[in-house]
Design a protein around this motif. Structure first.
Motif, PDB file in Angstrom:
ATOM      1  N   ALA A 296       0.821  -1.205   0.000  1.00  0.00           N
ATOM      2  CA  ALA A 296       0.000   0.000   0.000  1.00  0.00           C
ATOM      3  C   ALA A 296       0.858   1.259   0.000  1.00  0.00           C
ATOM      4  O   ALA A 296       0.542   2.246  -0.677  1.00  0.00           O
ATOM      5  N   THR A 297       1.959   1.232   0.750  1.00  0.00           N
ATOM      6  CA  THR A 297       2.832   2.404   0.813  1.00  0.00           C
ATOM      7  C   THR A 297       3.516   2.645  -0.524  1.00  0.00           C
ATOM      8  O   THR A 297       3.589   3.788  -1.008  1.00  0.00           O
ATOM      9  N   TYR A 298       4.035   1.598  -1.141  1.00  0.00           N
ATOM     10  CA  TYR A 298       4.698   1.755  -2.437  1.00  0.00           C
ATOM     11  C   TYR A 298       3.729   2.298  -3.481  1.00  0.00           C
ATOM     12  O   TYR A 298       4.073   3.175  -4.273  1.00  0.00           O
ATOM     13  N   ASP A 299       2.501   1.759  -3.491  1.00  0.00           N
ATOM     14  CA  ASP A 299       1.554   2.132  -4.535  1.00  0.00           C
ATOM     15  C   ASP A 299       1.020   3.541  -4.335  1.00  0.00           C
ATOM     16  O   ASP A 299       0.629   4.197  -5.298  1.00  0.00           O
ATOM     17  N   GLY A 300       0.992   4.006  -3.089  1.00  0.00           N
ATOM     18  CA  GLY A 300       0.498   5.347  -2.848  1.00  0.00           C
ATOM     19  C   GLY A 300       1.539   6.433  -2.998  1.00  0.00           C
ATOM     20  O   GLY A 300       1.198   7.607  -3.136  1.00  0.00           O
ATOM     21  N   ALA A 301       2.805   6.063  -2.970  1.00  0.00           N
ATOM     22  CA  ALA A 301       3.880   7.046  -3.060  1.00  0.00           C
ATOM     23  C   ALA A 301       4.125   7.450  -4.510  1.00  0.00           C
ATOM     24  O   ALA A 301       3.796   6.702  -5.440  1.00  0.00           O
ATOM     25  N   PRO A 302       4.710   8.633  -4.744  1.00  0.00           N
ATOM     26  CA  PRO A 302       5.168   8.960  -6.104  1.00  0.00           C
ATOM     27  C   PRO A 302       6.144   7.889  -6.589  1.00  0.00           C
ATOM     28  O   PRO A 302       6.889   7.313  -5.791  1.00  0.00           O
ATOM     29  N   LEU A 303       6.158   7.636  -7.874  1.00  0.00           N
ATOM     30  CA  LEU A 303       6.964   6.525  -8.399  1.00  0.00           C
ATOM     31  C   LEU A 303       8.443   6.607  -8.023  1.00  0.00           C
ATOM     32  O   LEU A 303       9.023   5.590  -7.610  1.00  0.00           O
ATOM     33  N   PRO A 304       9.110   7.768  -8.122  1.00  0.00           N
ATOM     34  CA  PRO A 304      10.519   7.799  -7.700  1.00  0.00           C
ATOM     35  C   PRO A 304      10.699   7.479  -6.215  1.00  0.00           C
ATOM     36  O   PRO A 304      11.678   6.835  -5.830  1.00  0.00           O
ATOM     37  N   VAL A 305       9.760   7.922  -5.379  1.00  0.00           N
ATOM     38  CA  VAL A 305       9.844   7.621  -3.947  1.00  0.00           C
ATOM     39  C   VAL A 305       9.606   6.140  -3.713  1.00  0.00           C
ATOM     40  O   VAL A 305      10.254   5.516  -2.858  1.00  0.00           O
ATOM     41  N   ALA A 306       8.685   5.550  -4.461  1.00  0.00           N
ATOM     42  CA  ALA A 306       8.468   4.108  -4.353  1.00  0.00           C
ATOM     43  C   ALA A 306       9.738   3.348  -4.732  1.00  0.00           C
ATOM     44  O   ALA A 306      10.066   2.320  -4.115  1.00  0.00           O
ATOM     45  N   ALA A 307      10.450   3.851  -5.738  1.00  0.00           N
ATOM     46  CA  ALA A 307      11.717   3.225  -6.115  1.00  0.00           C
ATOM     47  C   ALA A 307      12.716   3.294  -4.973  1.00  0.00           C
ATOM     48  O   ALA A 307      13.437   2.321  -4.691  1.00  0.00           O
ATOM     49  N   TYR A 308      12.770   4.436  -4.286  1.00  0.00           N
ATOM     50  CA  TYR A 308      13.697   4.583  -3.159  1.00  0.00           C
ATOM     51  C   TYR A 308      13.289   3.691  -1.993  1.00  0.00           C
ATOM     52  O   TYR A 308      14.130   3.085  -1.326  1.00  0.00           O
ATOM     53  N   LEU A 309      11.993   3.607  -1.728  1.00  0.00           N
ATOM     54  CA  LEU A 309      11.494   2.741  -0.660  1.00  0.00           C
ATOM     55  C   LEU A 309      11.848   1.283  -0.929  1.00  0.00           C
ATOM     56  O   LEU A 309      12.261   0.546  -0.028  1.00  0.00           O
ATOM     57  N   SER A 310      11.671   0.872  -2.164  1.00  0.00           N
ATOM     58  CA  SER A 310      11.874  -0.530  -2.518  1.00  0.00           C
ATOM     59  C   SER A 310      13.343  -0.915  -2.552  1.00  0.00           C
ATOM     60  O   SER A 310      13.665  -2.104  -2.508  1.00  0.00           O
ATOM     61  N   THR A 311      14.221   0.068  -2.615  1.00  0.00           N
ATOM     62  CA  THR A 311      15.653  -0.223  -2.710  1.00  0.00           C
ATOM     63  C   THR A 311      16.406   0.231  -1.457  1.00  0.00           C
ATOM     64  O   THR A 311      16.827  -0.589  -0.647  1.00  0.00           O
ATOM     65  N   ALA A 312      16.514   1.528  -1.270  1.00  0.00           N
ATOM     66  CA  ALA A 312      17.325   2.047  -0.161  1.00  0.00           C
ATOM     67  C   ALA A 312      16.737   1.695   1.195  1.00  0.00           C
ATOM     68  O   ALA A 312      17.459   1.289   2.117  1.00  0.00           O
ATOM     69  N   SER A 313      15.417   1.861   1.345  1.00  0.00           N
ATOM     70  CA  SER A 313      14.797   1.557   2.631  1.00  0.00           C
ATOM     71  C   SER A 313      14.955   0.090   2.991  1.00  0.00           C
ATOM     72  O   SER A 313      15.290  -0.262   4.131  1.00  0.00           O
ATOM     73  N   LYS A 314      14.737  -0.777   2.019  1.00  0.00           N
ATOM     74  CA  LYS A 314      14.886  -2.215   2.278  1.00  0.00           C
ATOM     75  C   LYS A 314      16.342  -2.575   2.545  1.00  0.00           C
ATOM     76  O   LYS A 314      16.646  -3.383   3.442  1.00  0.00           O
ATOM     77  N   LEU A 315      17.258  -1.966   1.808  1.00  0.00           N
ATOM     78  CA  LEU A 315      18.677  -2.215   2.057  1.00  0.00           C
ATOM     79  C   LEU A 315      19.064  -1.793   3.468  1.00  0.00           C
ATOM     80  O   LEU A 315      19.843  -2.479   4.140  1.00  0.00           O
ATOM     81  N   GLY A 316      18.502  -0.678   3.946  1.00  0.00           N
ATOM     82  CA  GLY A 316      18.795  -0.243   5.308  1.00  0.00           C
ATOM     83  C   GLY A 316      18.355  -1.255   6.340  1.00  0.00           C
ATOM     84  O   GLY A 316      19.093  -1.555   7.293  1.00  0.00           O
ATOM     85  N   GLY A 317      17.156  -1.801   6.176  1.00  0.00           N
ATOM     86  CA  GLY A 317      16.686  -2.823   7.104  1.00  0.00           C
ATOM     87  C   GLY A 317      17.559  -4.063   7.084  1.00  0.00           C
ATOM     88  O   GLY A 317      17.859  -4.646   8.135  1.00  0.00           O
ATOM     89  N   VAL A 318      17.999  -4.465   5.891  1.00  0.00           N
ATOM     90  CA  VAL A 318      18.863  -5.643   5.766  1.00  0.00           C
ATOM     91  C   VAL A 318      20.202  -5.399   6.451  1.00  0.00           C
ATOM     92  O   VAL A 318      20.709  -6.272   7.182  1.00  0.00           O
ATOM     93  N   VAL A 319      20.800  -4.232   6.220  1.00  0.00           N
ATOM     94  CA  VAL A 319      22.100  -3.920   6.827  1.00  0.00           C
ATOM     95  C   VAL A 319      21.998  -3.908   8.345  1.00  0.00           C
ATOM     96  O   VAL A 319      22.860  -4.447   9.052  1.00  0.00           O
ATOM     97  N   ALA A 320      20.933  -3.292   8.878  1.00  0.00           N
ATOM     98  CA  ALA A 320      20.761  -3.236  10.334  1.00  0.00           C
ATOM     99  C   ALA A 320      20.561  -4.638  10.914  1.00  0.00           C
ATOM    100  O   ALA A 320      21.167  -4.991  11.932  1.00  0.00           O
TER     101      ALA A 320
END
Length: 514
Positions: free
Chosen positions: A234-258
């Motif tokens: 729901a968050t990805y689909d509601g966000a602007p497309l570039p922000v969804a791209a950042y969420l799907s990549t950088a945000s997820k990478l941050g969780g994995v690294v932590a």
């Protein structure tokens, strides 16, 4: 023992560059008040951060803010790799945001400042040596995203996505902080390496078990691991497309690294291993099965990213077995998880870049049917999209994705977790269905002009508050039939990096193992 902490400014250079980028963006927006100049400052800062991380990381491991043997900042090869990836992801998203900032109501200054702040959190996260630094860095990465998700003014879906993301993230942070507080209560330490040594004496206490569970669960929410995943689509689909791209990549990478940092250095692997194995199985299976029925493109990519998180967690699941905790097996598992995460974010960014190129400026991702025949109308963009999808599926010629899955399976076999390797293989086959379906749709014959029905939306599949679906051809590239040059450059570079990594994947694996 001296209580005076040493400060190595060279080790802190990537963080200085990232934070300095945020400050310079504010100044550029204040004094120049031109969107192009503000974006250019942010882009130059992102490049400088990536270069700085690469230069510092090429040498020996550097430590600072140390008290005795315990350091709060440890910049090694893996930390430098993480910092460079975050900086390059930020650069890519800035490129994708060009049409949004030029033609839409989104303020460029605030947008670029928030992205730079989030990048700073990601840079610090990779080098965090204690729980406080790690949690603060993770929140610095995440907090700006709440605002970025809701920046699509006038969109109810965007506002709902921002609130959903905020509430879930706050709960996750609360759980993580409570777990960290309990760990401090039972050990008296917060540095990751020190915690790993101290927990051996108190691991049988119920309070210790509760603390470990809270930390792992709180960080698993950031990764969108099942059953803590419902916020992501729901968050990805509601966000602007570039922000969804950042969420799907950088945000997820941050969780994995932590998550990787606490599992590798602080928490007992025989306790976290079974939990991570269960999360990996649930995450990849549920993500793939639900992705099969998605009709909205961003939701399909979101559910596929949930499944990909399961593949990232899978090598850590091998730690549940004694064979996975002995010899070189743990090092192989950690390196495989980091390498897969890097391959994933590159391919995912390329997929979102192609989607942005095929959609009008400011539009959402639309439905899968909106992309029917898009590769015939725009061959190069369609080919890049198809290559990214095939790479995510783990098929040639997407060699980066293929190598990533082979690396995960090999690490599981080395750790004696053949059953988990089988689960990964079965899920990879399931994933082929929707990745190939979307790729085939790109090359399908478009309906005759004027005869195309409106693209249908599965009930409950469209974001709340969006307009009714447009005709299938409405998904064509806006403005003269070609993507904006910034989007084209971002797509080209992301695709080129994916191709290079496919032919030289060992470089990433070697850096991840350092």
């Amino acid at each position: 023992m001296s209580l005076v902490q040493s400060v190595d400014n060279v080790a802190l250079l990537p963080a200085y560059l990232a934070a300095g980028t945020a400050v310079l963006v504010l100044l550029a927006d204040l004094f120049l008040a031109r969107a192009g100049a503000t974006v250019a400052v942010a882009a130059v800062g992102a490049v400088a951060t990536a270069v700085g991380a690469a230069v510092v990381g090429a040498g020996e491991t550097r430590r600072t803010f140390c008290v005795g043997a315990d350091c709060s900042w440890v910049l090694d090869g893996r930390a430098a790799l993480v910092a460079a990836v975050f900086a390059l992801l930020t650069l890519g998203v800035l490129g994708l945001s060009g049409p949004l900032l030029r033609d839409g109501p989104t303020p460029a200054g605030e947008y670029c400042f928030l992205l730079a702040c989030s990048m700073t959190g990601g840079v610090v996260l990779g080098a965090a040596g204690d729980l406080i630094t790690l949690i603060v860095a993770l929140e610095t990465l995440t907090l700006p995203l709440y605002v970025l998700v809701g920046l699509r003014r006038g969109s109810l879906a965007s506002a709902e996505a921002a609130v959903t993301f905020f509430v879930v993230s706050v709960v996750a942070t609360t759980l993580t902080l409570l777990g960290a507080a309990l760990l401090y209560a039972v050990t008296g330490g917060l540095h990751l390496d020190r915690l790993g040594a101290l927990l051996g004496d108190v691991r049988d206490l119920p309070l210790t078990t509760a603390a470990i569970v809270l930390v792992v669960v709180g960080l698993a929410v950031k990764v969108a691991a099942v059953p803590l995943h419902a916020w992501a689509p729901a968050t990805y689909d509601g966000a602007p497309l570039p922000v969804a791209a950042y969420l799907s990549t950088a945000s997820k990478l941050g969780g994995v690294v932590a998550l990787l940092a606490v599992v590798q250095r602080a928490l007992p692997t025989d306790v976290t291993g079974p939990v991570l194995a269960l999360l990996a199985v649930l995450t990849m299976t549920v993500g793939n099965l639900v992705a099969l029925r998605q009709r909205r493109t961003v939701r399909l990519l979101a559910w596929s990213s949930v499944a990909q998180a399961g593949y990232i967690l899978a090598p850590l699941g091998a730690l549940a077995l004694a064979a996975g905790r002995t010899g070189d097996a743990p090092t192989t598992a950690y390196a495989a998880a980091v390498a897969y995460a890097v391959f994933f974010v590159v391919l995912e960014l390329a997929a979102f870049a192609a989607l942005v190129a095929l959609r009008p400026a400011g539009a959402d991702g639309g439905t899968v049917d909106d992309l029917r025949g898009a590769a015939r109308r725009h061959p190069w963009v369609g080919a890049a999209f198809a290559l990214a999808l095939i790479g995510l599926a783990g098929l040639p010629p997407g060699l980066a994705g293929l190598f990533a899955k082979v690396t995960v399976v090999r690490s599981l076999l080395d750790g004696g977790a053949g059953w988990l390797a089988l689960v990964v293989a079965v899920n990879a086959v399931i994933g082929l269905a929707y990745y190939l379906r979307l790729s085939a749709t790109l090359y399908a014959t478009s309906p005759a002009s004027g005869a195309a029905p409106a693209a249908g939306v599965v009930p409950g599949d469209a974001p709340v508050g969006t307009a009714s679906a447009a005709p299938a051809d409405a998904g064509a590239v806006a403005v003269g039939g070609r993507p904006a040059w910034t989007v084209a450059v971002a797509l080209t570079l992301a695709t080129a990096v994916a191709v290079v990594l496919g032919f030289a994947p060992q470089l990433v694996l070697d850096l991840a193992a350092r």
